[in-house]
Design a protein around this motif. Structure first.
Motif, PDB file in Angstrom:
ATOM      1  N   MET A  75       9.387   0.228   6.458  1.00 58.89           N
ATOM      2  CA  MET A  75       8.010  -0.201   6.200  1.00 58.89           C
ATOM      3  C   MET A  75       7.677  -0.054   4.709  1.00 58.89           C
ATOM      4  O   MET A  75       7.078  -0.945   4.133  1.00 58.89           O
ATOM      5  CB  MET A  75       7.062   0.630   7.069  1.00 58.89           C
ATOM      6  CG  MET A  75       5.633   0.540   6.677  1.00 58.89           C
ATOM      7  SD  MET A  75       4.748  -0.549   7.750  1.00 58.89           S
ATOM      8  CE  MET A  75       3.114  -0.332   7.171  1.00 58.89           C
ATOM      9  N   LEU A  76       8.053   1.108   4.127  1.00 54.94           N
ATOM     10  CA  LEU A  76       7.746   1.318   2.713  1.00 54.94           C
ATOM     11  C   LEU A  76       8.514   0.345   1.824  1.00 54.94           C
ATOM     12  O   LEU A  76       8.016  -0.048   0.763  1.00 54.94           O
ATOM     13  CB  LEU A  76       8.037   2.761   2.321  1.00 54.94           C
ATOM     14  CG  LEU A  76       7.129   3.809   2.969  1.00 54.94           C
ATOM     15  CD1 LEU A  76       7.558   5.214   2.585  1.00 54.94           C
ATOM     16  CD2 LEU A  76       5.685   3.574   2.605  1.00 54.94           C
ATOM     17  N   ASP A  77       9.713  -0.062   2.277  1.00 52.54           N
ATOM     18  CA  ASP A  77      10.466  -1.071   1.510  1.00 52.54           C
ATOM     19  C   ASP A  77       9.736  -2.401   1.508  1.00 52.54           C
ATOM     20  O   ASP A  77       9.699  -3.090   0.496  1.00 52.54           O
ATOM     21  CB  ASP A  77      11.875  -1.244   2.089  1.00 52.54           C
ATOM     22  CG  ASP A  77      12.750  -0.021   1.880  1.00 52.54           C
ATOM     23  OD1 ASP A  77      12.493   0.728   0.909  1.00 52.54           O
ATOM     24  OD2 ASP A  77      13.679   0.182   2.683  1.00 52.54           O
ATOM     25  N   LEU A  78       9.157  -2.745   2.640  1.00 56.91           N
ATOM     26  CA  LEU A  78       8.389  -3.986   2.750  1.00 56.91           C
ATOM     27  C   LEU A  78       7.175  -3.945   1.818  1.00 56.91           C
ATOM     28  O   LEU A  78       6.888  -4.915   1.115  1.00 56.91           O
ATOM     29  CB  LEU A  78       7.940  -4.210   4.194  1.00 56.91           C
ATOM     30  CG  LEU A  78       7.107  -5.456   4.468  1.00 56.91           C
ATOM     31  CD1 LEU A  78       7.977  -6.699   4.335  1.00 56.91           C
ATOM     32  CD2 LEU A  78       6.494  -5.394   5.850  1.00 56.91           C
ATOM     33  N   GLN A 138       8.487  -4.275  -1.727  1.00 57.23           N
ATOM     34  CA  GLN A 138       8.996  -5.621  -2.002  1.00 57.23           C
ATOM     35  C   GLN A 138       7.873  -6.587  -2.344  1.00 57.23           C
ATOM     36  O   GLN A 138       8.000  -7.414  -3.224  1.00 57.23           O
ATOM     37  CB  GLN A 138       9.789  -6.129  -0.796  1.00 57.23           C
ATOM     38  CG  GLN A 138      10.357  -7.515  -0.963  1.00 57.23           C
ATOM     39  CD  GLN A 138      11.106  -7.983   0.273  1.00 57.23           C
ATOM     40  OE1 GLN A 138      11.233  -7.249   1.250  1.00 57.23           O
ATOM     41  NE2 GLN A 138      11.592  -9.210   0.233  1.00 57.23           N
ATOM     42  N   TYR A 139       6.750  -6.461  -1.649  1.00 51.72           N
ATOM     43  CA  TYR A 139       5.627  -7.369  -1.871  1.00 51.72           C
ATOM     44  C   TYR A 139       4.513  -6.751  -2.719  1.00 51.72           C
ATOM     45  O   TYR A 139       3.416  -7.303  -2.797  1.00 51.72           O
ATOM     46  CB  TYR A 139       5.069  -7.851  -0.526  1.00 51.72           C
ATOM     47  CG  TYR A 139       6.044  -8.733   0.219  1.00 51.72           C
ATOM     48  CD1 TYR A 139       6.273 -10.042  -0.200  1.00 51.72           C
ATOM     49  CD2 TYR A 139       6.749  -8.255   1.308  1.00 51.72           C
ATOM     50  CE1 TYR A 139       7.174 -10.856   0.459  1.00 51.72           C
ATOM     51  CE2 TYR A 139       7.658  -9.060   1.981  1.00 51.72           C
ATOM     52  CZ  TYR A 139       7.870 -10.358   1.548  1.00 51.72           C
ATOM     53  OH  TYR A 139       8.769 -11.164   2.210  1.00 51.72           O
ATOM     54  N   HIS A 140       4.809  -5.619  -3.344  1.00 49.84           N
ATOM     55  CA  HIS A 140       3.870  -4.942  -4.245  1.00 49.84           C
ATOM     56  C   HIS A 140       2.535  -4.641  -3.560  1.00 49.84           C
ATOM     57  O   HIS A 140       1.457  -4.880  -4.111  1.00 49.84           O
ATOM     58  CB  HIS A 140       3.632  -5.759  -5.514  1.00 49.84           C
ATOM     59  CG  HIS A 140       4.897  -6.147  -6.204  1.00 49.84           C
ATOM     60  ND1 HIS A 140       5.663  -5.246  -6.895  1.00 49.84           N
ATOM     61  CD2 HIS A 140       5.559  -7.332  -6.271  1.00 49.84           C
ATOM     62  CE1 HIS A 140       6.727  -5.856  -7.375  1.00 49.84           C
ATOM     63  NE2 HIS A 140       6.700  -7.129  -7.005  1.00 49.84           N
ATOM     64  N   LEU A 141       2.631  -4.101  -2.358  1.00 47.27           N
ATOM     65  CA  LEU A 141       1.430  -3.821  -1.565  1.00 47.27           C
ATOM     66  C   LEU A 141       1.125  -2.332  -1.456  1.00 47.27           C
ATOM     67  O   LEU A 141       0.242  -1.943  -0.686  1.00 47.27           O
ATOM     68  CB  LEU A 141       1.592  -4.408  -0.155  1.00 47.27           C
ATOM     69  CG  LEU A 141       1.755  -5.919  -0.072  1.00 47.27           C
ATOM     70  CD1 LEU A 141       2.070  -6.346   1.350  1.00 47.27           C
ATOM     71  CD2 LEU A 141       0.505  -6.616  -0.583  1.00 47.27           C
ATOM     72  N   GLU A 142       1.847  -1.494  -2.212  1.00 46.78           N
ATOM     73  CA  GLU A 142       1.630  -0.050  -2.089  1.00 46.78           C
ATOM     74  C   GLU A 142       0.192   0.341  -2.394  1.00 46.78           C
ATOM     75  O   GLU A 142      -0.405   1.151  -1.688  1.00 46.78           O
ATOM     76  CB  GLU A 142       2.559   0.745  -3.019  1.00 46.78           C
ATOM     77  CG  GLU A 142       4.019   0.611  -2.713  1.00 46.78           C
ATOM     78  CD  GLU A 142       4.711  -0.333  -3.682  1.00 46.78           C
ATOM     79  OE1 GLU A 142       4.054  -1.280  -4.178  1.00 46.78           O
ATOM     80  OE2 GLU A 142       5.892  -0.125  -3.935  1.00 46.78           O
ATOM     81  N   GLY A 143      -0.369  -0.215  -3.440  1.00 50.69           N
ATOM     82  CA  GLY A 143      -1.743   0.117  -3.835  1.00 50.69           C
ATOM     83  C   GLY A 143      -2.757  -0.251  -2.767  1.00 50.69           C
ATOM     84  O   GLY A 143      -3.669   0.524  -2.460  1.00 50.69           O
ATOM     85  N   LEU A 144      -2.599  -1.443  -2.194  1.00 54.31           N
ATOM     86  CA  LEU A 144      -3.506  -1.862  -1.123  1.00 54.31           C
ATOM     87  C   LEU A 144      -3.347  -0.969   0.101  1.00 54.31           C
ATOM     88  O   LEU A 144      -4.343  -0.601   0.744  1.00 54.31           O
ATOM     89  CB  LEU A 144      -3.239  -3.319  -0.736  1.00 54.31           C
ATOM     90  CG  LEU A 144      -3.665  -4.367  -1.757  1.00 54.31           C
ATOM     91  CD1 LEU A 144      -3.238  -5.757  -1.299  1.00 54.31           C
ATOM     92  CD2 LEU A 144      -5.164  -4.322  -1.963  1.00 54.31           C
TER      93      LEU A 144
END
Length: 110
Positions: free
Chosen positions: A1-4, A7-13
């Motif tokens: 999940m964290l790789d996903l 990959q899509y630069h969604l960590e901040g969201l």
């Protein structure tokens, strides 16, 4: 999940969304905690905050560490909120627990 997420630069969201949920969870925890345990619940928030803070410092994953940090500081903020909840109960904005009649905040002085 964290790789996903990475990959899509969604960590901040993801962190922002989880922060929103964590803060939202602590609001009823403060209310129910004060109702059932009184002002003593603030010590549990302190212990929880310290444990989450320590876990945040030990975790190397940025997302997990950030969420643990948010949880830690939500616990610390809840200590202040418990004190304010006691005042809100005294003003009648929230119900007092009738089974905790020996609580200092609800004892009437004669």
């Amino acid at each position: 999940m964290l790789d996903l997420l990475s990959q899509y630069h969604l960590e901040g969201l993801f962190i922002g969304f989880c922060t929103f949920l964590i803060i939202g969870l602590f609001h009823p925890l403060v209310i129910k905690g004060e109702y059932y345990f009184g002002i003593k619940i603030k010590w549990w928030f302190l212990v929880g905050g310290i444990l989450f803070l320590a876990a945040s410092l030990l975790i190397t994953n940025t997302v997990a560490s950030a969420l643990l940090g948010v949880t830690a500081f939500s616990c610390f903020w809840s200590i202040k909120e418990v004190n304010e909840q006691v005042e809100r109960v005294k003003k009648g904005w929230f119900p007092a627990n009738p089974k905790r009649g020996t609580d200092k905040s609800s004892v009437k002085k004669s």
